[in-house]
Write a protein that holds these residues in place. Structure first.
Motif, PDB file in Angstrom:
ATOM      1  N   ALA A 135      -8.150   1.230   8.256  1.00 25.65           N
ATOM      2  CA  ALA A 135      -9.227   2.135   8.650  1.00 25.65           C
ATOM      3  C   ALA A 135      -8.782   3.597   8.747  1.00 25.65           C
ATOM      4  N   LYS A 136      -7.525   3.829   9.109  1.00 31.58           N
ATOM      5  CA  LYS A 136      -7.028   5.199   9.244  1.00 31.58           C
ATOM      6  C   LYS A 136      -6.330   5.694   7.982  1.00 31.58           C
ATOM      7  N   CYS A 137      -6.367   4.904   6.926  1.00 32.56           N
ATOM      8  CA  CYS A 137      -5.719   5.299   5.678  1.00 32.56           C
ATOM      9  C   CYS A 137      -6.583   6.307   4.924  1.00 32.56           C
ATOM     10  N   THR A 138      -5.916   7.241   4.279  1.00 33.36           N
ATOM     11  CA  THR A 138      -6.623   8.161   3.389  1.00 33.36           C
ATOM     12  C   THR A 138      -6.931   7.412   2.097  1.00 33.36           C
ATOM     13  N   ASP A 139      -7.788   7.980   1.271  1.00 30.84           N
ATOM     14  CA  ASP A 139      -8.092   7.358  -0.015  1.00 30.84           C
ATOM     15  C   ASP A 139      -6.826   7.195  -0.849  1.00 30.84           C
ATOM     16  N   LYS A 140      -5.964   8.195  -0.812  1.00 37.21           N
ATOM     17  CA  LYS A 140      -4.693   8.131  -1.555  1.00 37.21           C
ATOM     18  C   LYS A 140      -3.835   6.982  -1.048  1.00 37.21           C
ATOM     19  N   GLN A 141      -3.752   6.816   0.253  1.00 34.19           N
ATOM     20  CA  GLN A 141      -2.949   5.746   0.832  1.00 34.19           C
ATOM     21  C   GLN A 141      -3.518   4.378   0.463  1.00 34.19           C
ATOM     22  N   LYS A 142      -4.841   4.258   0.456  1.00 30.77           N
ATOM     23  CA  LYS A 142      -5.463   2.993   0.056  1.00 30.77           C
ATOM     24  C   LYS A 142      -5.135   2.675  -1.396  1.00 30.77           C
ATOM     25  N   GLN A 143      -5.211   3.672  -2.269  1.00 30.56           N
ATOM     26  CA  GLN A 143      -4.899   3.477  -3.679  1.00 30.56           C
ATOM     27  C   GLN A 143      -3.430   3.082  -3.856  1.00 30.56           C
ATOM     28  N   MET A 144      -2.550   3.758  -3.123  1.00 27.52           N
ATOM     29  CA  MET A 144      -1.128   3.425  -3.177  1.00 27.52           C
ATOM     30  C   MET A 144      -0.883   2.002  -2.688  1.00 27.52           C
ATOM     31  N   GLY A 145      -1.558   1.618  -1.619  1.00 27.78           N
ATOM     32  CA  GLY A 145      -1.421   0.264  -1.084  1.00 27.78           C
ATOM     33  C   GLY A 145      -1.850  -0.788  -2.087  1.00 27.78           C
ATOM     34  N   LYS A 146      -2.975  -0.553  -2.748  1.00 30.56           N
ATOM     35  CA  LYS A 146      -3.456  -1.494  -3.763  1.00 30.56           C
ATOM     36  C   LYS A 146      -2.453  -1.629  -4.899  1.00 30.56           C
ATOM     37  N   GLN A 147      -1.956  -0.505  -5.367  1.00 32.49           N
ATOM     38  CA  GLN A 147      -0.995  -0.523  -6.461  1.00 32.49           C
ATOM     39  C   GLN A 147       0.282  -1.261  -6.050  1.00 32.49           C
ATOM     40  N   LEU A 148       0.767  -0.956  -4.870  1.00 37.11           N
ATOM     41  CA  LEU A 148       1.994  -1.574  -4.384  1.00 37.11           C
ATOM     42  C   LEU A 148       1.839  -3.084  -4.233  1.00 37.11           C
ATOM     43  N   VAL A 149       0.773  -3.522  -3.602  1.00 38.09           N
ATOM     44  CA  VAL A 149       0.551  -4.957  -3.397  1.00 38.09           C
ATOM     45  C   VAL A 149       0.409  -5.671  -4.739  1.00 38.09           C
ATOM     46  N   ASN A 150      -0.392  -5.120  -5.644  1.00 36.66           N
ATOM     47  CA  ASN A 150      -0.583  -5.762  -6.946  1.00 36.66           C
ATOM     48  C   ASN A 150       0.724  -5.867  -7.728  1.00 36.66           C
ATOM     49  N   GLU A 151       1.524  -4.816  -7.713  1.00 40.47           N
ATOM     50  CA  GLU A 151       2.808  -4.828  -8.424  1.00 40.47           C
ATOM     51  C   GLU A 151       3.766  -5.852  -7.819  1.00 40.47           C
ATOM     52  N   ILE A 152       3.862  -5.860  -6.508  1.00 41.52           N
ATOM     53  CA  ILE A 152       4.790  -6.799  -5.862  1.00 41.52           C
ATOM     54  C   ILE A 152       4.325  -8.234  -6.068  1.00 41.52           C
ATOM     55  N   ALA A 163      -9.445 -10.610   3.790  1.00 43.55           N
ATOM     56  CA  ALA A 163      -9.718  -9.173   3.846  1.00 43.55           C
ATOM     57  C   ALA A 163      -8.854  -8.415   2.850  1.00 43.55           C
ATOM     58  N   LEU A 164      -7.611  -8.842   2.689  1.00 46.65           N
ATOM     59  CA  LEU A 164      -6.719  -8.188   1.736  1.00 46.65           C
ATOM     60  C   LEU A 164      -7.226  -8.376   0.304  1.00 46.65           C
ATOM     61  N   GLU A 165      -7.641  -9.582  -0.033  1.00 47.24           N
ATOM     62  CA  GLU A 165      -8.168  -9.840  -1.373  1.00 47.24           C
ATOM     63  C   GLU A 165      -9.406  -8.987  -1.646  1.00 47.24           C
ATOM     64  N   GLU A 166     -10.284  -8.863  -0.655  1.00 50.90           N
ATOM     65  CA  GLU A 166     -11.474  -8.025  -0.806  1.00 50.90           C
ATOM     66  C   GLU A 166     -11.088  -6.551  -0.962  1.00 50.90           C
ATOM     67  N   PHE A 167     -10.086  -6.109  -0.207  1.00 53.01           N
ATOM     68  CA  PHE A 167      -9.590  -4.744  -0.307  1.00 53.01           C
ATOM     69  C   PHE A 167      -9.036  -4.477  -1.709  1.00 53.01           C
ATOM     70  N   LEU A 168      -8.288  -5.418  -2.245  1.00 50.60           N
ATOM     71  CA  LEU A 168      -7.701  -5.246  -3.570  1.00 50.60           C
ATOM     72  C   LEU A 168      -8.752  -5.189  -4.665  1.00 50.60           C
TER      73      LEU A 168
END
Length: 119
Positions: free
Chosen positions: A71-88, A112-117
């Motif tokens: 909830a406190k993540c910026t759009d950039k942080q959310k995008q980075m999180g998605k990329q990181l999780v998908n790559e790993i 929730a993570l799957e929906e976020f991704l």
């Protein structure tokens, strides 16, 4: 009336600043392109090795990030999180399995993570 406007301005300012500011310090391209660095960072997150200051900040925020669905993540942080999780998940499933088990042992954040991704 002036008091109401002042309170609304302060509240808006507080909400605008209520974002994670320290999570942008990690160079995602460098981490994903360097297996040694990725393993080192994952060991930190799993309490199995030393931490750099950037990863230590991330580690401290991780429970809240999961609990609030970023909830406190910026759009950039959310995008980075998605990329990181998908790559790993795709390139380092053993690391992903360890991280998932460590931070979500009961699996309560998986859906929730799957929906976020997907978003």
């Amino acid at each position: 009336m002036k008091l109401i406007i002042l309170v609304l301005c302060v509240a808006a300012l507080a909400l605008a600043e209520d974002k994670y500011d320290s999570l942008d310090d990690i160079d995602l391209g460098e981490v994903l392109g360097n297996d040694r660095l990725l393993v080192s960072y994952s060991k930190c997150l799993l309490n199995k090795g030393p931490c750099t200051p950037e990863v230590k900040k991330l580690k401290e925020k991780m429970p809240e990030v999961l609990e609030t669905q970023c909830a406190k993540c910026t759009d950039k942080q959310k995008q980075m999180g998605k990329q990181l999780v998908n790559e790993i998940k795709s390139k380092h499933p053993e690391i992903w399995s360890e991280l998932s088990s460590f931070y979500d042992p009961q699996g309560k954040y998986r859906q929730a993570l799957e929906e976020f991704l997907k978003s």
